[in-house]
Design an enzyme around this catalytic site. Sequence first.
Site, PDB file in Angstrom:
ATOM      1  N   ASP A  39      -7.587  -1.938  17.253  1.00  0.00           N
ATOM      2  CA  ASP A  39      -6.262  -1.715  16.668  1.00  0.00           C
ATOM      3  C   ASP A  39      -5.678  -0.403  17.205  1.00  0.00           C
ATOM      4  O   ASP A  39      -6.221   0.669  16.946  1.00  0.00           O
ATOM      5  CB  ASP A  39      -6.409  -1.648  15.138  1.00  0.00           C
ATOM      6  N   TRP A  41       1.878   6.615  12.672  1.00  0.00           N
ATOM      7  CA  TRP A  41       0.499   6.611  12.154  1.00  0.00           C
ATOM      8  C   TRP A  41      -0.089   5.211  12.254  1.00  0.00           C
ATOM      9  O   TRP A  41       0.573   4.258  11.955  1.00  0.00           O
ATOM     10  CB  TRP A  41       0.441   7.073  10.702  1.00  0.00           C
ATOM     11  N   ASN A 101       0.811  -1.213   0.000  1.00  0.00           N
ATOM     12  CA  ASN A 101       0.000   0.000   0.000  1.00  0.00           C
ATOM     13  C   ASN A 101       0.849   1.270   0.000  1.00  0.00           C
ATOM     14  O   ASN A 101       1.664   1.476   0.904  1.00  0.00           O
ATOM     15  CB  ASN A 101      -0.920  -0.015   1.228  1.00  0.00           C
ATOM     16  N   TYR A 148      -7.263   7.139  12.818  1.00  0.00           N
ATOM     17  CA  TYR A 148      -7.158   5.893  12.062  1.00  0.00           C
ATOM     18  C   TYR A 148      -8.368   4.990  12.332  1.00  0.00           C
ATOM     19  O   TYR A 148      -8.792   4.826  13.477  1.00  0.00           O
ATOM     20  CB  TYR A 148      -5.885   5.114  12.452  1.00  0.00           C
ATOM     21  N   ARG A 150       0.021 -11.314  12.996  1.00  0.00           N
ATOM     22  CA  ARG A 150      -0.807 -10.518  12.088  1.00  0.00           C
ATOM     23  C   ARG A 150      -0.251 -10.404  10.671  1.00  0.00           C
ATOM     24  O   ARG A 150      -0.743  -9.596   9.869  1.00  0.00           O
ATOM     25  CB  ARG A 150      -0.943  -9.097  12.681  1.00  0.00           C
ATOM     26  N   GLU A 162      -4.516  -4.858  19.071  1.00  0.00           N
ATOM     27  CA  GLU A 162      -3.543  -4.996  17.983  1.00  0.00           C
ATOM     28  C   GLU A 162      -2.554  -3.824  17.966  1.00  0.00           C
ATOM     29  O   GLU A 162      -2.938  -2.679  18.231  1.00  0.00           O
ATOM     30  CB  GLU A 162      -4.323  -5.034  16.664  1.00  0.00           C
ATOM     31  N   ASP A 197      -6.231  -3.492   1.142  1.00  0.00           N
ATOM     32  CA  ASP A 197      -4.999  -3.383   0.364  1.00  0.00           C
ATOM     33  C   ASP A 197      -4.337  -4.740   0.109  1.00  0.00           C
ATOM     34  O   ASP A 197      -3.310  -4.804  -0.571  1.00  0.00           O
ATOM     35  CB  ASP A 197      -4.001  -2.375   0.958  1.00  0.00           C
ATOM     36  N   HIS A 234     -14.721  -4.513  10.208  1.00  0.00           N
ATOM     37  CA  HIS A 234     -14.266  -3.237  10.769  1.00  0.00           C
ATOM     38  C   HIS A 234     -15.431  -2.301  11.047  1.00  0.00           C
ATOM     39  O   HIS A 234     -15.861  -1.569  10.152  1.00  0.00           O
ATOM     40  CB  HIS A 234     -13.378  -2.518   9.759  1.00  0.00           C
ATOM     41  N   GLU A 284      -8.994 -11.363   9.268  1.00  0.00           N
ATOM     42  CA  GLU A 284      -9.550 -10.034   8.979  1.00  0.00           C
ATOM     43  C   GLU A 284     -10.176 -10.052   7.582  1.00  0.00           C
ATOM     44  O   GLU A 284      -9.589 -10.574   6.637  1.00  0.00           O
ATOM     45  CB  GLU A 284      -8.420  -9.000   9.027  1.00  0.00           C
ATOM     46  N   ARG A 298     -14.176  -5.605  14.901  1.00  0.00           N
ATOM     47  CA  ARG A 298     -13.179  -4.637  15.344  1.00  0.00           C
ATOM     48  C   ARG A 298     -13.873  -3.297  15.565  1.00  0.00           C
ATOM     49  O   ARG A 298     -14.668  -2.859  14.727  1.00  0.00           O
ATOM     50  CB  ARG A 298     -12.089  -4.489  14.277  1.00  0.00           C
ATOM     51  N   HIS A 324      -2.750   0.673  16.324  1.00  0.00           N
ATOM     52  CA  HIS A 324      -2.005   1.201  15.182  1.00  0.00           C
ATOM     53  C   HIS A 324      -0.693   1.887  15.580  1.00  0.00           C
ATOM     54  O   HIS A 324      -0.393   3.001  15.146  1.00  0.00           O
ATOM     55  CB  HIS A 324      -2.895   2.134  14.349  1.00  0.00           C
ATOM     56  N   GLU A 368       1.414  -6.834  11.271  1.00  0.00           N
ATOM     57  CA  GLU A 368       1.002  -6.530   9.893  1.00  0.00           C
ATOM     58  C   GLU A 368       2.087  -5.800   9.112  1.00  0.00           C
ATOM     59  O   GLU A 368       2.095  -5.864   7.889  1.00  0.00           O
ATOM     60  CB  GLU A 368      -0.315  -5.736   9.865  1.00  0.00           C
ATOM     61  N   HIS A 370      -3.476 -10.704   8.216  1.00  0.00           N
ATOM     62  CA  HIS A 370      -3.869  -9.356   7.780  1.00  0.00           C
ATOM     63  C   HIS A 370      -4.729  -9.447   6.515  1.00  0.00           C
ATOM     64  O   HIS A 370      -4.327 -10.081   5.545  1.00  0.00           O
ATOM     65  CB  HIS A 370      -2.583  -8.566   7.486  1.00  0.00           C
TER      66      HIS A 370
HETATM   67  O1  EZ4 Z   1      -3.638   0.369   8.271  1.00  0.00           O
HETATM   68  O2  EZ4 Z   1      -3.522  -2.153   5.754  1.00  0.00           O
HETATM   69  O3  EZ4 Z   1      -5.485  -3.909  10.866  1.00  0.00           O
HETATM   70  N1  EZ4 Z   1      -5.479  -3.344   9.824  1.00  0.00           N
HETATM   71  C1  EZ4 Z   1      -4.781  -2.239   9.547  1.00  0.00           C
HETATM   72  C2  EZ4 Z   1      -4.850  -1.707   8.146  1.00  0.00           C
HETATM   73  C3  EZ4 Z   1      -3.595  -0.942   7.760  1.00  0.00           C
HETATM   74  C4  EZ4 Z   1      -3.502  -0.859   6.272  1.00  0.00           C
HETATM   75  C5  EZ4 Z   1      -2.233  -0.150   5.813  1.00  0.00           C
HETATM   76  O4  EZ4 Z   1      -2.069  -0.328   4.464  1.00  0.00           O
HETATM   77  O5  EZ4 Z   1      -4.113  -1.724  10.422  1.00  0.00           O
HETATM   78  O6  EZ4 Z   1      -5.982  -0.882   8.013  1.00  0.00           O
HETATM   79 CO    CO Z   2      -3.799  -3.167  11.983  1.00  0.00          CO
END
Ligand code: EZ4
Ligand code: CO
Length: 409
Positions: A217, A409, A37, A159, A290, A243, A323, A122, A346, A147, A219, A269, A319
Site C-alpha cells: 500500500d 498521509w 474512521n 504508515y 478497493r 495500492e 475500522d 497485514h 482485506e 500485504r 497510501h 478505499e 476494503h
Molecule cells: O489507512 O482504513 O489498505 N488499508 C488502509 C487502511 C486505512 C485506514 C484508514 O482509516 O489503507 O489501513
Molecule cells: Co489502503
Amino acid sequence: MKIIAADVVVTSPDRNFVTLKITTDDGITGLGDGTLNGRELSVASYLADHVVPLLIGRDAHRIEDTWQFLYRSAYWRRGPVTMAAIAAVDVALWDIKAKAAGMPLYQLLGGASRTGIMAYGHASGRDEQELFDSIRRHLEQGYRSIRVQTSVPGINAVYGVAAQPSVDGKRYDYEPAQRTPLPAEEDWDTRAYLRHLPGVFEAVRNEFGPELPLLHDGHHRMTPIQAARLGKALEPYDLFWLEDCTPAENQDALRLVRQHTTTPLAIGEVFNTVWDYQTLIREQLIDYVRSAVTHTGGITAMRKLLDFAAQYQIKSGIHGPTDISPVGMAAALHLDLAIHNFGIQEYMQHGAATNEVFRQSFTFEDGYLHPGELPGLGVELDEQAAARFPYQPAYLPFNRLKDGTVHDW
Ligand code: EZ4
Ligand code: CO
C-alpha cells in the site's frame, strides 16, 4: 413490513464503531455499519438527525427505492459522511430482507460463486527480521496472501508498520487511528521510500519464494511519475497489487502510471461512489476496486460498481481494515461470495472486545473467509456490551515533510 424504529449505536470496544439497527413491525431487526474512521460522530448525527426520521413507517422491503430516496432527496450528493449513512441503512435493509427470506444474504445476491474468499493480512516490520517474523506469523494463522509494509531508514513513523506486537503476542496488525485528542504527526520522505522499498521486496521474495501473493500500500504518497518508477522497480517481485500509489481523486494521473508499469494497481478505499471510478474503470487504468461497502452506499451501490468494473476485467479488493466493523465486514463477505469478479478481501481481524460486542458467524479457515449460513448478515449486536464501551475521540495521523510541509498521509 414497516420500519418502526432505527437506532444509532456508537460504541468503542477496541476502537469507535457506528452501527444502525433498524426494527420492523414484525420484529425483524437489521444492522448496518456507518463507521467513518476519525469522523464517526458526523455519520451518527447525519443518521440520527436527518435519516432516522425519514425511515419510520417506510416499507423495509423497498431497498432500491429507499437508496434512491436518500441519495436524491438530500439534494447534496456524494461525500463519505452521506454515503456511509446511506450504506448503514442499505446494509441493515438487506440484513432484514435476508432474515425475512430465511437465507444468508449471499443467496439473495445470486448465490455463491465460490467456496471460500481469499483474504490477505497485514504483515509489517521495522527491520527485515521483524518483517519476516510478521509474515511467518500470518502464514501460521493461515493467510495465503500478505500485504508487506516496512519502516524506511530516515523516517520515524511510517504508515502500516505495527509498532509492537499486541500483549497476547499474536496480532501484528497495524491500527492507524489513535485515541489522542489531536492527530499524531508522522514524517515522510518519498525519495528515501523509493530507494528502500524494492530491496525489501527482493529480500521477501528470496526468503518466501515466488508463489506467495504479496501486496503493498503506497497510501497516496507519490506523484504519478514517482508511482510509475516504483511500479516498474517492483515488477521483478511480481506483486499481486500496488495500492493507492497516488492521491487518486485525479483519475487522469493514472494514465501516466499505467503507461509505465505492468504492476497491477488497486485504488478506491477513500472513494464513495461509482463516479470516483469513471475514468479509472472505463479506460482500464486499475485492476482492483478497493471501496468499502461501508463507505460506498452499501450493497446496492457496491453491486452496481463491481458489475461495471466486471465489464472491464477489473476485480474486487474490498476494503477491510479494523475500522470496518464486523457488520461491514460481513456485508463485504456476502458480496465477495456472490459476485463473479471477486479478487481478494482485506482481513485484519478485530480484537476480543469488538468480537464480544458484535457476535459473528463468519469463519476464517486455511486463509479463506466465509460469511456463514445464518439468515441475514450473520452478525448480532450485544447492546449491553456495546454500552460498556462509550465513544472515545480518536484520529488518524497526518504527515509532514522534513521542511514542515503537510504531505498526504
Ligand atoms: O489507512 O482504513 O489498505 N488499508 C488502509 C487502511 C486505512 C485506514 C484508514 O482509516 O489503507 O489501513
Ligand atoms: Co489502503
